[in-house]
Write an enzyme that holds these catalytic residues in place. Sequence first.
Site, PDB file in Angstrom:
ATOM      1  N   GLY A 182       3.014   5.769  -3.276  1.00  0.00           N
ATOM      2  CA  GLY A 182       4.175   6.337  -3.765  1.00  0.00           C
ATOM      3  C   GLY A 182       4.306   6.687  -5.234  1.00  0.00           C
ATOM      4  CB  ALA A 240      -0.825  -0.033   1.378  1.00  0.00           C
ATOM      5  CG  ASP A 241       3.573   2.442   3.345  1.00  0.00           C
ATOM      6  OD1 ASP A 241       2.755   3.214   3.418  1.00  0.00           O
ATOM      7  OD2 ASP A 241       4.168   2.293   4.341  1.00  0.00           O
ATOM      8  CG  LEU A 242       6.341  -0.461  -1.754  1.00  0.00           C
ATOM      9  CD1 LEU A 242       6.733  -1.820  -1.983  1.00  0.00           C
ATOM     10  CD2 LEU A 242       7.617   0.612  -1.722  1.00  0.00           C
TER      11      LEU A 242
END
Length: 396
Positions: A174, A169-171
């Site tokens: 971004g 989810a973070d990646l």
Amino acid sequence: MPHVPASSALARFRVIDLTQVRAGPTACRQLADWGADVIQVQMPEHMRGDDTLGGQDGSDYQYTHRNKRSVTLNLKEPEGIAALKKLIATADVVVENFRPDVKFRLGIDYETLARDQPGLVYASISGFGQTGPLAERPGFDQIAQGMGGLMSVTGLQDQGPVRVGIPIADLCAGIFAAQGILVALLERDASGKGQWVQTSLLQSMIYMMDFQTARWLVDGEVATQAGNFHPTSIPTGVYKARDGFMNIAVFGSKIWERFCTTLGAPEWITDPRFHDKPSRSVNRDALNAAINERLAHQDRAHWIERFNRDGVACGHINDMSEVFDEAQVKHLGLVQSVVSERLGPQRHVGQPMTLERTPSLLVRAAPRRGEHTEEVLGELGLAPDDIAQLKARGVF
């Protein structure tokens, strides 16, 4: 050392990176790897919290922050805010992942900055969005994995929810933020105007659910855990040969026929239990057991060569050391080298796409906190005495 572009593709753009942890730094790394002058703004050493990825000398931090410059500014001091605004005035892009209210309190929100800088592209990354009932909640990768549905379809059937082994989810947040920034910069060429780009971990995670969202929104079907097997394309999944596991993917009737022939089971092509997709779905367990029984007579290398020769996708299941031993991975040149002045030679994975005329390179290792503060302030026109005074007053 002044900005050294990692590529000529985005070398004309300056990006102010106000982000921490992973999603925001990932967005800015994407831009830095394609040549943008990314200036990471961090808290001074004496003020910092736990805002790094395993420490600044750790492999995670080094990978995420390569090709950037770093300045420190104390944003609790008016002089620090003034210096930041002066820096932003030289930039094309600002990226932030503060709590939604912080940027307004600091006076560095999009609307405020755009009054004097209408061409500014301003990107915000949050856990759940800039507004709405959950906007003020802290957002973390695993929370978004759960709320976005990914954990409900990951893992073996009936074992309970399972997180994915990377901060997906973070990646994705971004990477989508970087994509949104590039779209906004392209549109600015036509309109002359910047805009506010927004994404969140939750939005990105739901988008990445892809066909699983369509199964619910279009068909009304709630997906469940399918383990290592594809939920709709059968047989596709993890199978066991004599010496270990491998992946096989069989999509469509023609490839099914090739698969059966290569496996030495041509009779399955007309077997009423397996002859079409619906029947293979109903009899999935029996089919998988029969496949494993036949695969057990030979090693993986035998089957991988045979299946791929006959047009059936098949491959090893590698651990990370084995990934980089693959001949194809070496051929693709994914791994690049860079030298850190304090840590020595490093190897990192570069960008996963190639541009023929404007390639992306690793030209600068991740900077020390505030390594380029005096250099960047000098570029803004501050005299050495002024910089020394700011330093003495703890502004950086």
